[in-house]
Design an enzyme around this catalytic site. Structure first.
Site, PDB file in Angstrom:
ATOM      1  N   GLY C 218      -1.397   5.151  -9.950  1.00 42.14           N
ATOM      2  CA  GLY C 218      -0.159   4.616  -9.535  1.00 42.14           C
ATOM      3  C   GLY C 218      -0.852   3.135  -8.904  1.00 42.14           C
ATOM      4  N   GLY C 220      -1.725   0.232  -5.734  1.00 44.71           N
ATOM      5  CA  GLY C 220      -1.594  -0.228  -4.390  1.00 44.71           C
ATOM      6  C   GLY C 220      -2.474   0.709  -3.574  1.00 44.71           C
ATOM      7  CG  LEU C 247      -2.226   6.036  -5.576  1.00 45.01           C
ATOM      8  CD1 LEU C 247      -3.043   4.873  -4.977  1.00 45.01           C
ATOM      9  CD2 LEU C 247      -0.753   5.647  -5.790  1.00 45.01           C
ATOM     10  N   GLY C 290      -9.154  -1.306  -7.055  1.00 46.72           N
ATOM     11  CA  GLY C 290      -9.510  -1.946  -5.924  1.00 46.72           C
ATOM     12  C   GLY C 290     -10.324  -1.412  -4.967  1.00 46.72           C
ATOM     13  CE1 TYR C 291      -7.622  -1.272  -0.675  1.00 42.51           C
ATOM     14  CE2 TYR C 291      -6.296  -0.736  -2.413  1.00 42.51           C
ATOM     15  CZ  TYR C 291      -6.713  -1.368  -1.453  1.00 42.51           C
ATOM     16  OH  TYR C 291      -5.602  -2.446  -1.156  1.00 42.51           O
ATOM     17  CG  ASP C 333      -4.476   7.878 -19.463  1.00 37.07           C
ATOM     18  OD1 ASP C 333      -5.482   7.402 -18.509  1.00 37.07           O
ATOM     19  OD2 ASP C 333      -3.657   7.039 -19.875  1.00 37.07           O
TER      20      ASP C 333
END
EC number: 6.3.5.5
Lengths: 827, 170, 358
Positions: C218, C220, C247, C290-291, C333
Site C-alpha cells: 500500500g 504512504g 507496507l 520511500g522508507y 508477486d
C-alpha cells in the site's frame, strides 16, 4: 574435478576474422588478460590473427600460432596451465577444445566456466537439444532422415513450414525452408545431394516468430543476473547479424520478458555455465510459446553490443567470476560505481544496431550477388546508433552505416514498381527499411505491413513517424519548429539540407542561431541512479549536456566505422593502437566511432569515447565541444578531410587509401617495397611479395638481393606513416615511374608490426605529434638493417566461403574483398 | 519410473523453513546441538548448521551418527558405544535425517545419543515423512509429508554426494 | 499534443509535450528505472499521489493489457517519460497508454529530458511536484500551498470485504491498497482468498479460520495508520502464519518495536540484488519504497533480518523469532519484475502447510 587455485590460464583465441567474427573476441580477450593479471593469474594466448591486439598485450604470454589441436596440446605440455578458457575464442576455440579432449586426457586441466559436457553441447546441437529437453526448455523438434519418404512422414507430423539442413555437408550449407510439398520435394533433393552421408535434418519451421537474445551472467554460487536483452526488428528467418537489432527490448510485455529471463537462468543452471552467455529465443506472441534457438557461452557480437549499450563491463566481470570471484565481491576499476558488478544494468537510451552489407562494393566490381536476406549471414559489419528514441537511434544507425546519406535518400524507392515492392516486402533485402517507409508512403496500412513482414506494428508507427517528419520538413523549408523536431528525432543536418535544397552549413548555422545544440549524455548502467565517472557519450538534443571539454592537449581520432569487405578488423587494431600511443605521449585521446565490435571503443584506450555517426556534422559537434589540438582522420575520408580543413580544423591524415587495392591475379606475383616516412625522410623497411590470397616476407632473401636497388622514394606534403611502391617486375626498376605508390594498407601494417617487432603505428603517432624519441631516430637511421622479430612470415587470406554467404556470380578477389587473414610466423 | 517430488529449490526452501522453526521452537539456539544420521542426514544437518551460522553468526556443533549396528534388529551384545563427536549432556539435541519411515532408525539413534550422555531434550527434523510408523515416534520438523505405499521407494539425493538436490519416488 | 511543464518544489522547471489527461496535478515525484512493466507500475497503488518518472526511454509499446493491471482505478498523479509509443488499439490491446491515462484523468509529459530530471532528483531528493500548463509564479504558489494527504491507504484500500474463491489453503489478505499481483500469485496456488478492509479486527479475521494472513502492499507512511492496524498485527502473528509485503512489512516491523527511517535515495526498480541472509542466495526483485526499517532499532530478541539490499544495505526482509510470521519490503508477486522473488510466496504456502505442528 576439484577446484584448485588458479595460477595459469590458457586463452584460446578465435583466429581469422570472417562473417560473424569481427573484433569482439579481441575486445573481450584484452580485458580478460588485464583482469586475470589483476588477480595474479598468468595468461597464455594462442591466436594467429595478425589484427589481434591481445597478442601484443604486455601481460600475456603470446603464442602466435594457428589454433589447432596439435598446437594447443603442445602449449599445454610446455606451459602446464591450470585451466583453459575457451569463451574468448568463440566457436573456433570450442571446436578445437572438443576435439582435443576427445583425443587426449588432461586430468589436471580444468575448463573455465563450464564442463566438457557443456563444450560438447555447444559443438553438437543435438546434444544441446537433448539436454534442454531434459531440463524442460522447449526446443524446435527436429529429426535426422535419409529419405524423401521419411522426411514427408515428419512433415506430416509437425506440419509446414519445415526447415531442411544437410548433415555433414560438403561445404557449410544453409538451411532451406519449405512451406509446401512441392518446395519440400525440391529442397530435399538439393539437401540430400549436399550431404556427404546422404542425410538431412528436418525441423519445425519457425520463420516469422520474434527473435530475442538475452545476455546473462552467472557465478560459482549460482547468482544469476541479466545483463541485457536484444530484440530483432526482423522476424526469425533472417540471420540475427543481418537483422536490425534494438536494445532495450521494446515490444515484449513484462511477463513475456521475465519468462525468458528465468528460462535463461534455468539454462545456465542446467548446463552449469559460469561466466556469460548469450541465449537466443524465438517467441510466438500469439500463442505465448517460446523456443530456445541457440546457447552461446562465449563472447560474441551480442555480448559486445550489450556491453557497449549498457556500459556494463561484461568481459571484466565474466573473467572475475570464471576465476572464482563471486559477483558480490568483484572490485571494478574505479570509474564504475562501487557495486556495479552486481546491479542489473538499466538503460535510459535506445541502441539500434544496423547491419552493413558489401553488395554495393562487390557489384561495383562487376560481380552479381544474391541480395535476398535469409538464414545465412550476408552482412560484413555493423554500426550502432544511440539516441533517446527509436527514431533517433535508427536514424543515427543508418547514417553510421552509410557515410553518405545519398544511399539512404528518402526518394530512392519512389520509382520501384508495385510488384517488386510487394516481392521485396515478403522477401526482404538489405535496404528493407527504405522499402518499408516507401510502402507506408504509398498508403499500405500498418496492420497490412505487420502481417506481410512479421515486423511488430510498433516499429511501423516509428517508421511512419520518420516518414511524416521527413515529408513535413521537405515541404516547409526553414521552419524552425520542424527543424527542432527533426533534430530531436535524429535527422541529420545533411538530410535536412538535402530536403531543403540548402547547404548543410546553412542548416547547421540556423540550428545554432536558434540554440538547437547537441547535448551529450553518458552511457552508464544505472540510468542515472548512481553518479558514475563515465567516459563514453552519445549525442541527442535535450536539456542537459554531460560532457565537458577534456582540455588543451586532447587529440580526436576519427574511427574507421563499420567493418566492410577489406581489412576491416585491422582498422580497429590501428585505431586502438593510435589512441594508446597518443596517451603515452602525454596527450588526452578522444575517439569517435560507431562499430560496437571495434577495439577503439574500449575505455582502456582513450580518455573519452563518442559513439556517433561519422558524418562531418557529427564530427564537428565533437570538435566544437572538445576543441582538440589535432584531429586524426584516416586518409580514405577525402571529403571529410577537406570539409574539416575548410573549417580550420587542425587535421592530420592517417595514410590510408580510399579503396582496398586489387590483389594480383592468379599466377601473378606482386612486390611491395615498404617505407616509413617520418615527415621529412623516407626509410625503406622491407619488401613483401604478394600472390593471390597470400603475402610473404622473407627478410634475408629480399633484403640481401634487392637492398642496393631499392628506389629512392621522396615524399612531400603528406602525412608521416607507411607507404609502399608496388610493381610486378623483377629485377626492381630504379625508375619511380614503374611503380604504383600507395599507403600501406592497415592490414599489412598490422602484419609488419607483428613480424618486425617494431610498432610502426606508434612510431607514426610520435612522428605526427612531434614526439619522436632519440631511439626512434636511431632506429630509422639504421633501416632496413635492423633485426626483425621474425625473418620469414606469411599472411594468408582466410578461407571465407563467399559462395555460401553471398552466392556471387563470379570469383571474389580475396585481397580486395578480404574477410580475414591468418599469419604464419615461420622463422 | 521415478518421479521427482521435491526439486532443488523446494529442498532449499524446506531446509530454510526447518531452520527457522528450530529457532522458533527453541526460543533461540542456546545449547543447541545437531546430530545427523548417516549418510544423508549428516549433510542435511550441516546445511542447517550453515544456515544458523548465517543468521545468528554462531557455530552450532554437528555430530554424526552411524546407527547401522544400533538397530533393534541387530544383536544386542554387539552394541558398542558409538562416539558421535559432540557433547550432548544438558544440550538440546536436534536429530536430523532424510526420511522418516518406521521410526526404528530414530529409536536406535536416540539410544545411541543416550549412551553418549544425558541431553536436556531431543527433537527430530526430517526432510521427508513418508508414514508407516511402527513406533510411537513423530518428527518435530518436517520438510514435506509424502504419503507412500510400502512398495514405493523414496530416494533423497543431496548435492554433496549425489551431485543433485532432489527427492524422487518410484 | 501541446507544451506542458513539470515543476518541482525546489523551483526547477522541465518542459515537454503533454499526453494523457490535461489535468493539473500535484504529487510526490519518484523515478522508476524498470525497463518493462509500465502498466503494472502505473496501476500500482503505492504510487497514489505520486508523479512517476520513467528511466526507460520509451514506454507504451505493448498498449494496455487486461492481464497487467495492478489495480482497477490507478491513483498516480502523473507519468513522465522521454517517449511514449503510439500503437493502435485492436482486439488484444483495447487501449493505448495515451487513451488509458486520459480515461483515468492522469496527465503525462513526454519528450522531457528524463535523464536530466533523474540526475537532478538524485541530488535534491524527494519532493513535491506539479504538472501544469504554465510554469509561472502562480503555479509554484499552488504547488507550495498544496498539502498532500497522509491518509493514502484510506483512499485506495477496499472499504468492504470480498472473496476470491479457490480450493486450496484459506488465506485472508488485509488490504492496504494491494497489488493484484498478490492475488494472482494466490490464485495460481489455488488459495481460497478473502480480502478484508484494513480496519477489520482480529476476531473477524480469525472467524474465517484462515491458514494464513497477508498484510498487503500500500502507499504512504505506515506511521499515519491507526493504532488498530498494529494491534491486529500483534494479535494475528501469534495465531496464524503471516506474511507482510511492502507496507505490510513496515507494519510488521513497527508492530514489533522497530522504527522507520526515510531513505535518502528512494529506489524504485527491479535491478538491485537482494541477499537472502540464511542461504546467501541473491535475488533481483521489484522494489518501490520511500522508507526502510532502521536496523539499529530491530530487537534481536524479536526479529531476525532475513533479506538485505546489497546496494544500499537496507533491510528487505524480517522474520519473527517466536512465531511463523515474516515480511519482505520488496514485491514478491513480481508484477512487474524478475520472478525469483515469488519463492517468498512459496515459503508462505509451505508455512501454512506445516502450521498444524504449532
Amino acid at each position: 574435478m576439484t577446484k584448485k587455485e588458479l595460477k595459469k590460464v590458457l586463452l584460446i583465441g578465435g583466429g581469422a576474422n570472417d562473417f560473424g567474427r569481427e573484433s569482439e573476441l579481441d575486445v573481450a580477450t584484452h580485458q580478460v588478460i588485464e583482469t586475470l593479471a589483476g588477480l595474479g593469474i598468468i595468461t597464455i594466448l594462442i591466436d594467429d590473427n595478425p589484427y589481434s591486439l591481445s597478442l601484443e598485450h604486455p601481460k600475456v604470454k603470446a603464442y602466435p600460432q594457428a589454433i589447432t589441436v596439435a598446437n594447443v596440446r603442445n602449449i599445454i605440455e610446455i606451459e602446464r596451465p591450470d585451466a583453459v578458457y575457451p569463451a574468448v575464442g568463440g566457436t573456433t576455440a570450442f571446436q578445437v577444445l572438443g576435439d582435443l579432449f576427445a583425443q587426449y586426457d588432461f586430468p589436471n586441466l580444468q575448463i573455465l566456466g563450464m564442463s566438457l559436457d557443456a563444450v560438447n553441447m555447444v559443438n553438437n546441437p543435438a546434444l544441446l537439444a537433448k539436454r534442454l529437453r531434459q531440463i524442460g526448455e522447449p526446443v524446435i523438434s527436429s529429426q535426422v532422415v535419409n529419405s524423401v519418404e521419411a522426411a514427408f512422414d515428419i512433415a506430416r507430423e509437425i506440419g509446414f513450414p519445415v526447415n531442411i539442413k544437410p548433415m555433414a555437408p560438403k561445404f557449410e550449407a544453409s538451411r532451406h525452408t519449405a512451406n509446401d510439398s512441392e518446395t519440400l520435394d525440391l529442397v530435399l533433393k538439393i539437401a540430400l545431394k549436399q550431404s556427404r552421408i546422404k542425410q538431412v535434418v528436418i525441423s519445425q519451421g519457425i520463420n516469422g516468430l520474434r527473435e530475442v537474445g538475452v545476455q546473462v551472467m552467472r557465478d560459482h554460487h549460482d547468482v544469476n543476473m541479466l545483463i541485457g536483452a536484444v530484440e530483432d526488428i526482423d522476424p526469425v528467418g533472417i540471420h540475427a547479424a543481418d537483422s536490425i537489432l534494438v536494445t532495450p527490448v521494446q515490444t515484449l510485455t513484462d511477463r513475456e520478458f521475465q519468462r525468458l529471463r528465468m528460462a535463461a537462468f534455468r539454462i545456465m543452471r542446467g548446463l552449469d555455465i559460469v561466466g556469460t552467455a548469450h541465449i537466443q529465443f524465438a517467441l510466438d506472441p500469439r500463442t505465448d510459446e517460446y523456443y530456445v534457438i541457440k546457447v552461446s557461452p562465449y563472447f560474441d557480437s551480442t555480448s559486445t553490443l550489450v556491453s557497449r549499450s549498457t556500459g556494463y563491463p561484461l568481459a571484466i566481470v565474466a573473467a572475475h567470476v570464471c576465476a572464482n570471484v563471486n559477483l558480490t565481491r568483484i572490485v571494478l576499476p574505479s570509474n564504475f560505481a562501487k557495486k556495479m558488478a552486481m546491479i542489473e544494468p538499466v538503460m535510459d537510451r535506445i541502441v539500434v544496431k544496423f547491419p552493413v552489407f558489401a553488395f554495393g562494393e562487390i557489384e561495383t566490381a562487376g560481380i552479381k550477388v544474391n541480395r535476398r536476406l535469409n538464414t545465412m549471414q550476408k552482412s560484413v559489419g555493423s554500426t550502432i546508433g544511440i539516441g533517446r528514441s527509436i527514431e533517433e537511434a535508427l536514424e543515427k544507425a543508418i547514417r553510421a552505416a552509410h557515410f553518405s546519406n545519398r544511399v539512404f535518400s528518402p526518394d530512392l524507392m519512389s520509382a520501384l514498381p508495385e510488384n517488386d515492392l510487394i516481392q521485396q516486402l515478403i522477401h526482404p533485402r538489405d535496404n528493407r527499411i527504405l522499402l518499408l517507409i516507401e510502402a507506408l508512403r504509398r498508403g499500405y496500412t500498418i496492420d497490412e505491413l505487420a502481417e506481410l513482414t512479421k515486423i511488430d506494428e510498433y516499429y511501423f508507427y516509428k517508421f511512419q513517424h520518420i516518414m511524416q517528419l521527413e515529408q513535413a520538413v521537405k515541404h516547409n523549408p526553414g521552419d524552425l519548429a520542424l527543424l527542432q523536431q527533426a533534430k530531436y528525432y535524429g535527422l541529420s543536418d545533411g538530410l535536412i539540407a538535402k530536403l531543403w535544397h540548402q547547404d548543410f552549413d546553412d542548416v547547421r548555422q540556423l540550428a545554432k542561431n536558434n540554440d538547437l545544440q547537441p547535448t551529450f549524455k553518458a552511457i552508464e548502467p544505472s540510468a542515472g541512479e548512481f553518479p558514475e565517472d563515465v567516459t563514453v557519450y552519445y549525442s541527442t538534443f535535450e536539456q542537459e549536456n554531460e560532457s565537458e571539454r577534456l582540455g588543451d592537449k586532447s587529440v580526436l581520432v576519427v574511427g574507421t566505422g563499420a567493418f566492410r569487405l577489406g581489412d576491416g578488423a585491422s582498422g580497429a587494431y590501428v585505431t586502438a593502437t593510435i589512441l594508446a600511443e597518443i596517451r603515452a605521449n602525454g596527450f588526452q585521446s578522444i575517439i569517435i566511432n560507431n562499430n560496437p565490435n571495434d577495439l577503439s571503443l574500449m575505455i582502456q584506450f582513450a580518455d573519452k569515447q563518442y559513439i556517433e555517426p561519422l558524418e562531418i556534422s557529427d564530427i564537428m559537434n565533437v570538435v566544437e565541444l572538445e576543441q582538440p589540438a589535432f584531429v586524426l582522420v584516416p586518409g580514405n575520408r577525402i571529403k571529410l578531410i577537406a570539409a574539416l580543413r575548410e573549417r580550420n580544423v587542425n587535421v592530420c591524415v592517417i595514410p590510408k587509401d580510399k579503396y582496398m587495392a586489387h590483389g594480383p591475379a592468379t599466377e601473378e606475383h606482386e612486390f611491395a617495397i615498404n617505407y616509413y616516412f617520418d615527415g621529412t625522410d623516407v626509410h625503406p623497411i622491407t619488401i613483401t611479395e604478394h600472390v593471390i590470397g597470400k603475402l610473404m616476407l622473407d627478410k634475408n632473401v629480399y633484403t640481401q638481393i634487392y637492398q642496393q636497388k631499392i628506389p629512392k622514394l621522396q615524399l612531400r606534403d603528406t602525412s608521416p606513416g607507411l607507404y609502399q611502391l608496388i610493381t610486378k617486375q623483377l629485377p626492381l626498376s630504379t625508375d619511380l615511374g614503374d611503380y604504383i605508390l600507395r599507403p600501406v594498407p592497415f592490414g599489412q601494417i598490422a602484419f609488419l608490426n607483428k613480424v618486425t617487432g617494431i610498432n610502426w603505428v606508434r612510431l607514426m603517432v610520435r612522428s605526427i605529434l612531434g614526439c619522436s624519441t632519440e631511439a626512434d631516430k636511431v632506429l630509422l637511421a639504421r633501416l632496413p638493417d635492423v633485426d626483425f622479430k621474425y625473418q620469414v612470415a606469411e599472411m594468408v587470406g582466410n578461407d571465407t566461403d563467399f559462395f555460401q554467404h553471398l552466392q556471387p556470380a563470379g570469383e571474389l578477389d580475396s585481397t580486395q574483398f578480404e574477410m580475414g587473414v591468418a599469419m604464419h610466423l615461420i622463422k | 519410473m521415478t518421479k521427482e517430488i521435491i526439486d532443488a529449490m523446494a529442498m532449499q526452501r524446506a531446509l530454510t523453513r526447518i531452520t527457522y522453526e528450530i529457532i522458533e521452537r527453541n526460543r533461540g539456539i542456546n545449547e543447541l546441538v545437531l546430530v545427523g544420521i548417516k549418510t544423508r542426514g549428516v549433510y542435511l544437518a550441516h546445511r542447517i548448521a550453515d544456515r544458523l551460522q548465517q543468521l545468528e553468526n554462531t557455530t552450532i556443533p554437528v555430530g554424526e551418527l552411524d546407527i547401522s549396528w544400533y538397530r533393534d534388529d541387530a544383536d544386542i551384545k554387539d552394541r558398542e558405544k558409538i562416539n558421535i563427536g559432540v557433547d550432548v549432556t544438558n544440550k538440546r539435541v536436534v536429530l536430523v535425517d532424510d526420511v522418516l519411515y518406521t521410526g526404528r532408525t530414530i529409536r536406535a539413534a536416540m539410544d545411541a545419543i543416550m549412551d553418549n550422555g544425558r541431553p536436556a531434550s531431543i527433537n527430530l527434523a526430517v526432510l521427508v515423512d513418508r508414514g508407516h510408523r511402527e513406533l510411537p515416534i513423530r518428527a518435530d520438523f518436517v520438510g514435506k509429508n509424502i504419503p507412500t505405499s510400502q512398495n514405493e521407494r523414496i530416494r533423497v539425493n543431496v548435492e554433496e554426494i549425489d551431485g543433485i538436490d532432489e527427492v524422487s519416488i518410484g | 499534443m501541446s507544451k506542458r511543464y513539470l515543476i518541482l518544489a525546489d523551483g526547477s522547471i522541465f518542459e515537454g509535450e503533454g499526453f494523457g489527461s490535461r489535468a493539473t496535478t500535484f504529487g510526490h515525484i519518484v523515478f522508476n528505472t524498470a525497463m518493462t512493466g509500465y502498466q503494472e507500475i502505473i496501476t500500482n497503488q503505492i504510487y497514489h499521489n505520486q508523479i512517476i518518472v520513467f528511466g526507460a526511454p520509451t514506454i507504451g509499446a505493448g498498449g494496455i493489457n487486461h492481464d497487467a493491471y495492478e489495480s482497477i482505478m490507478p491513483t498516480t498523479k502523473g507519468v513522465i517519460v522521454r517517449d511514449v509509443a503510439e500503437v493502435s488499439t485492436n482486439r488484444q490491446k483495447r487501449m493505448n497508454l495515451n487513451e488509458y491515462l486520459d480515461y483515468h484523468n492522469i496527465p503525462g509529459i513526454a519528450g522531457l529530458d528524463t535523464r536530466a530530471l533523474i540526475r537532478h532528483l538524485r541530488k535534491t531528493g524527494p519532493q513535491k511536484a506539479s504538472i501544469v500548463d504554465f510554469p509561472d509564479e502562480h503555479a509554484f504558489d499552488q504547488l507550495n500551498a498544496t498539502v498532500l494527504t497522509n491518509q493514502q491507504v484510506a483512499a485506495v484500500a477496499t472499504p468492504r470485504a470480498y472473496p476470491n474463491p479457490g480450493t486450496g489453503s484459506t488465506v485472508v489478505v488485509i488490504d492496504f491498497g494491494l497489488k493484484h499481483g498478490i492475488l494472482r500469485q494466490l490464485s495460481q496456488r489455488d488459495a481460497d482468498v478473502t480480502v478484508l478492509p484494513y480496519k477489520t479486527d482480529a476476531e473477524e479475521v480469525l472467524s474465517l479460520d484462515p491458514d494464513g494472513v497477508i498484510f498487503s502492499t500500500g502507499p504512504g507512511d505506515p506511521r499515519d495508520l491507526p493504532a488498530s492496524v498494529f494491534e491486529l498485527m500483534r494479535t494475528l502473528q501469534t495465531r496464524v502464519p503471516l506474511l507482510g509485503i511492502g507496507l505490510g512489512h513496515e507494519i510488521f516491523a513497527l508492530a514489533n518495536n522497530a522504527e522507520l527511517i526515510q531513505l535518502p535515495f528512494e529506489h524504485h526498480g527491479t535491478n538491485h540484488p537482494v541477499k537472502e541472509v540464511i542461504t546467501n542466495a541473491v535475488l533481483y526483485v521489484p522494489q518501490g519504497a520511500g522508507y526502510a526499517i532502521d536496523p539499529a532499532t530491530i530487537s534481536h530478541d524479536q526479529l531476525i533480518v532475513t533479506h538485505l539490499d546489497l546496494i544500499d544495505d537496507s533491510v528487505q526482509g524480517l522474520r519473527h523469532r517466536d512465531f511463523p510470521a515474516f515480511s519482505v519490503a520488496f514485491f514478491p508477486d513480481s508484477a512487474p519484475g524478475p520472478l525469483e522473488g515469488t519463492t517468498v510466496i512459496d515459503e508462505f504456502f509451505d508455512m501454512m502447510e506445516t502450521k498444524d505442528r504449532f
